[in-house]
Design a protein around this motif. Structure first.
Motif, short mmCIF file in Angstrom:
data_model
loop_
_atom_site.label_atom_id
_atom_site.label_comp_id
_atom_site.label_asym_id
_atom_site.label_seq_id
_atom_site.Cartn_x
_atom_site.Cartn_y
_atom_site.Cartn_z
N TYR A 166 -58.84 -17.81 -17.16
CA TYR A 166 -59.56 -16.95 -16.22
C TYR A 166 -58.87 -15.61 -15.95
CZ TYR A 166 -61.94 -21.36 -15.34
OH TYR A 166 -62.63 -22.54 -15.49
N ASN A 167 -57.70 -15.40 -16.60
CA ASN A 167 -56.95 -14.16 -16.39
C ASN A 167 -56.76 -13.90 -14.88
OD1 ASN A 167 -55.60 -11.77 -16.94
ND2 ASN A 167 -57.46 -10.59 -17.36
N LEU A 168 -56.14 -14.85 -14.23
CA LEU A 168 -56.02 -14.83 -12.76
C LEU A 168 -55.26 -13.63 -12.24
CD1 LEU A 168 -55.35 -18.62 -11.99
CD2 LEU A 168 -57.52 -17.37 -11.94
N PHE A 169 -54.36 -13.06 -13.06
CA PHE A 169 -53.59 -11.89 -12.62
C PHE A 169 -54.25 -10.57 -13.00
CE2 PHE A 169 -50.42 -15.28 -12.77
CZ PHE A 169 -49.79 -15.12 -11.55
N ASN A 170 -55.45 -10.68 -13.61
CA ASN A 170 -56.22 -9.48 -13.96
C ASN A 170 -55.46 -8.55 -14.90
OD1 ASN A 170 -58.63 -8.03 -13.86
ND2 ASN A 170 -57.88 -6.68 -12.25
N ALA A 171 -54.77 -9.14 -15.88
CA ALA A 171 -54.03 -8.35 -16.87
C ALA A 171 -55.02 -7.71 -17.85
CB ALA A 171 -53.07 -9.25 -17.63
N LYS A 172 -54.52 -6.76 -18.64
CA LYS A 172 -55.35 -6.14 -19.67
C LYS A 172 -55.81 -7.16 -20.70
CE LYS A 172 -56.05 -1.70 -19.12
NZ LYS A 172 -57.42 -1.13 -19.16
N GLY A 173 -54.95 -8.12 -20.94
CA GLY A 173 -55.26 -9.18 -21.89
C GLY A 173 -54.21 -10.28 -21.81
N ILE A 174 -54.48 -11.38 -22.49
CA ILE A 174 -53.60 -12.55 -22.45
C ILE A 174 -53.12 -12.88 -23.86
CG2 ILE A 174 -53.46 -15.02 -21.95
CD1 ILE A 174 -53.67 -13.40 -19.43
N ILE A 175 -51.81 -13.19 -23.95
CA ILE A 175 -51.23 -13.69 -25.19
C ILE A 175 -50.78 -15.13 -24.95
CG2 ILE A 175 -49.40 -13.47 -26.91
CD1 ILE A 175 -49.23 -10.48 -26.13
N GLU A 176 -51.29 -16.05 -25.76
CA GLU A 176 -50.83 -17.44 -25.71
C GLU A 176 -49.80 -17.67 -26.82
OE1 GLU A 176 -53.98 -20.55 -25.22
OE2 GLU A 176 -55.30 -18.83 -25.61
N THR A 177 -48.72 -18.32 -26.49
CA THR A 177 -47.72 -18.67 -27.49
C THR A 177 -48.06 -20.03 -28.10
OG1 THR A 177 -46.05 -17.51 -26.17
CG2 THR A 177 -45.26 -18.94 -27.92
N GLU A 178 -48.16 -20.06 -29.42
CA GLU A 178 -48.49 -21.30 -30.11
C GLU A 178 -47.29 -21.79 -30.91
OE1 GLU A 178 -49.70 -24.49 -31.06
OE2 GLU A 178 -51.42 -23.37 -30.20
N TYR A 179 -46.88 -23.05 -30.65
CA TYR A 179 -45.71 -23.61 -31.31
C TYR A 179 -46.07 -24.49 -32.51
CZ TYR A 179 -42.40 -22.09 -27.74
OH TYR A 179 -41.60 -21.32 -26.91
N LYS A 180 -47.34 -24.86 -32.63
CA LYS A 180 -47.73 -25.79 -33.70
C LYS A 180 -48.62 -25.09 -34.73
CE LYS A 180 -47.34 -29.83 -30.69
NZ LYS A 180 -48.04 -30.98 -30.07
N ASN A 181 -49.93 -25.29 -34.61
CA ASN A 181 -50.86 -24.74 -35.58
C ASN A 181 -51.89 -23.85 -34.90
OD1 ASN A 181 -49.80 -26.29 -37.82
ND2 ASN A 181 -50.79 -28.07 -36.88
N LEU A 182 -52.28 -22.80 -35.58
CA LEU A 182 -53.33 -21.93 -35.08
C LEU A 182 -54.68 -22.58 -35.38
CD1 LEU A 182 -52.03 -18.45 -36.24
CD2 LEU A 182 -52.08 -19.30 -33.90
N MET A 183 -55.46 -22.82 -34.34
CA MET A 183 -56.75 -23.47 -34.51
C MET A 183 -57.83 -22.66 -33.79
SD MET A 183 -57.73 -27.46 -33.83
CE MET A 183 -57.88 -27.33 -32.04
N TYR A 184 -58.91 -22.40 -34.48
CA TYR A 184 -59.98 -21.55 -33.95
C TYR A 184 -61.15 -22.40 -33.47
CZ TYR A 184 -63.03 -17.43 -33.71
OH TYR A 184 -63.86 -16.42 -33.28
N ILE A 185 -61.68 -22.07 -32.30
CA ILE A 185 -62.85 -22.73 -31.73
C ILE A 185 -63.86 -21.64 -31.38
CG2 ILE A 185 -63.77 -24.25 -29.94
CD1 ILE A 185 -61.74 -25.66 -31.64
N PRO A 186 -65.08 -21.67 -31.90
CA PRO A 186 -66.06 -20.62 -31.60
C PRO A 186 -66.55 -20.69 -30.16
CG PRO A 186 -67.10 -22.36 -32.87
CD PRO A 186 -65.63 -22.68 -32.82
#
Length: 424
Positions: A166-186
């Motif tokens: 929900y971007n609770l801090f109202n940042a310009k955007g969010i970066i998630e750190t992924e430690y395993k595999n990149l998986m895409y969900i539409p």
């Protein structure tokens, strides 16, 4: 006499081997075709879904599969967020490789520019007093990187998902750190902010800024279609084979998701069943229908549409077998709804044991994880079958046709044919 018998037996075995080699060749051709870049990940940009649908329809016609109401298609509208334009990302001035090192979240909105990055990891989350020193104004001008690894503060760790979603801090955007595999969900929706997922190894130790370009194309009412065909049998009841043909589409101009196992493999098997039964139609007890769904990856949209507006009454479906991710099988298959339809499951096991097709058939209860589910919820007897094996590529750029083993394709094909023929 013995020589003649030996020669006859040799040619019988040879011809049967050739007959099946054609099945594998047929399957490989379909999987290779619809998981190629031409079909843009079988999503809803660059006509990916339409091109796939036309390809399937052409094969149904070639195999003389009949259509209901003079049309193989059932049209319906969906909402979907797509990315077929420019995508690029740099961290501290160094370009990252899309699909390999990062993915844009499917709900992201358009953005272009260079922005500071505030790293919210264990060094910040374990000490709330440090977080309070960051001004609201600086967060709103920055991207916020969320990394909960080593975080001891349970409150922050539990809240991280909401901060990201929900971007609770109202940042310009969010970066998630992924430690395993990149998986895409539409996604059916588009947020007001961008979000990217980046592999930990691609993030510099001292991240200062991000240079990013994302251009989304939100489609509020996009027309897509299910595909339906059938073969007449002696009895006016149907055995149905189904598979979804849609996949994840593309992420920018240069990255697409092939979806060889998920679910070009299921499409190939259902088309192969159609080809087989079309050549053996005079022996059919039940009519057989073949349904290819769109919108599965967005939430079983195609199958949900079908049960609302079926081409023939749902009560006439004797049994439905949904095939999704059937590209391996050296460890057997799993059957969803096996606990619900025990007599049919026992028949499946009996046929397998007699012919030694698969090493194991595993039981699974009801699950809303593929297109069988809307049918099951509407009283239709159904199985969802998927194969088990070492192949593990899923919702990423590596699910390619050349990597798919299909090592138990013949066995599963024969098991399903025999099951259909022996179903009372």
């Amino acid at each position: 006499m013995r020589l003649i018998l030996f020669i006859s037996l040799f040619f019988l075995i040879f011809n049967n081997a050739n007959l099946f080699s054609q099945d594998i060749k047929f399957a490989h051709k379909i999987i290779s075709e619809i998981s190629s870049s031409k079909y843009a990940g079988r999503g809803y940009s660059e006509n990916g879904d339409s091109l796939t649908a036309f390809y399937i329809i052409d094969l149904l016609k070639k195999n003389k599969i009949e259509s209901f109401d003079n049309s193989y298609t059932q049209n319906f509208n969906i909402s979907v967020n797509t990315f077929h334009n420019n995508i690029s990302l740099k961290l501290n001035g160094n370009s990252l490789i899309p699909g390999l090192e990062y993915l844009v979240s499917s709900s992201s909105n358009t953005i272009k520019g260079k922005f500071p990055v505030i790293v919210m990891n264990y060094e910040l989350m374990n000490y709330p007093e440090k977080l309070q020193l960051i001004s609201k104004d600086s967060i709103e001008k920055s991207f916020l990187l969320i990394d909960t690894f080593y975080v001891k503060n349970k409150g922050f760790k539990d809240a991280a998902d909401d901060i990201i979603k929900y971007n609770l801090f109202n940042a310009k955007g969010i970066i998630e750190t992924e430690y395993k595999n990149l998986m895409y969900i539409p996604s059916q929706t588009a947020d007001k902010f961008p979000r990217v997922k980046i592999l930990k190894g691609a993030i510099p130790d001292s991240l200062k800024f991000i240079d990013i370009e994302i251009e989304n194309d939100y489609k509020n009412s996009y027309n897509t279609r299910n595909i339906i065909g059938y073969i007449h049998g002696e009895i006016d009841s149907f055995i149905v084979f189904s598979a979804h043909y849609d996949h994840l589409g593309q992420m920018g101009k240069d990255v697409y998701f092939p979806g060889a196992n998920d679910n070009a493999s299921g499409v190939a098997l259902v088309l192969d069943m159609a080809k087989y039964f079309s050549k053996n139609s005079k022996k059919l007890k039940y009519s057989i229908a073949f349904i290819f769904f769109s919108g599965e990856e967005l939430g079983l949209l195609g199958s949900s549409e079908y049960v609302k507006n079926p081409k023939f009454p749902l009560e006439k479906i004797k049994f439905l077998i949904n095939l999704d991710m059937v590209g391996s099988g050296e460890k057997g298959i799993k059957v969803v709804n096996a606990t619900e339809f025990t007599s049919e499951f026992e028949l499946l096991k009996k046929i397998n044991a007699k012919n030694n097709y698969l090493p194991e058939i595993y039981v699974r209860g009801p699950a809303a994880n593929s297109d069988h589910y809307p049918f099951y919820k509407n009283g239709v007897k159904s199985f969802f079958i998927y194969t088990l094996g070492e192949y593990s590529e899923y919702h990423n750029i590596y699910d390619k046709s050349e990597s798919l083993p299909l090592n138990k394709y013949e066995a599963l094909f024969k098991l399903l044919v025999n099951f259909s023929n022996q179903l009372n």
